[in-house]
Write a protein that holds these residues in place. Structure first.
Motif: not given
Length: 87
Positions: A2-3, A31-38, A40-42, A47-49
């Protein structure tokens, strides 16, 4: 995979904010903020993803991978070609 853009769009389609997604997934808001700030791909712990993807699915959002058909009919969003990030 997922991107970050898919994740933000999926959250917007579900009509939830980062805090609500974090609560539904059982992860922290940072954690959500970091993932969304990535770019390209998260990136993150699988397990978290998985928890985040499951939470989005539970909200009625189907994540569609590149060159993947949608499993169901219904509304959705898909990019025709890879997006070029605006800088």
């Amino acid at each position: 995979m997922i991107t970050a853009a898919q994740m933000r769009a999926a959250r917007a389609l579900a009509g939830i904010d980062q805090k609500t997604l974090a609560e539904k997934a059982g992860v922290s808001v940072p954690t959500i903020q970091r993932m969304e700030a990535s770019e390209g791909n998260v990136r993150g712990v699988i397990e978290t993803l998985t928890k985040v993807v499951d939470a989005l699915n539970a909200c009625g959002v189907e994540l569609i991978g590149e060159n993947q058909a949608s499993a169901r009919g219904g509304r959705g969003v898909r990019l025709k070609e890879p997006a070029n990030p605006v800088r």
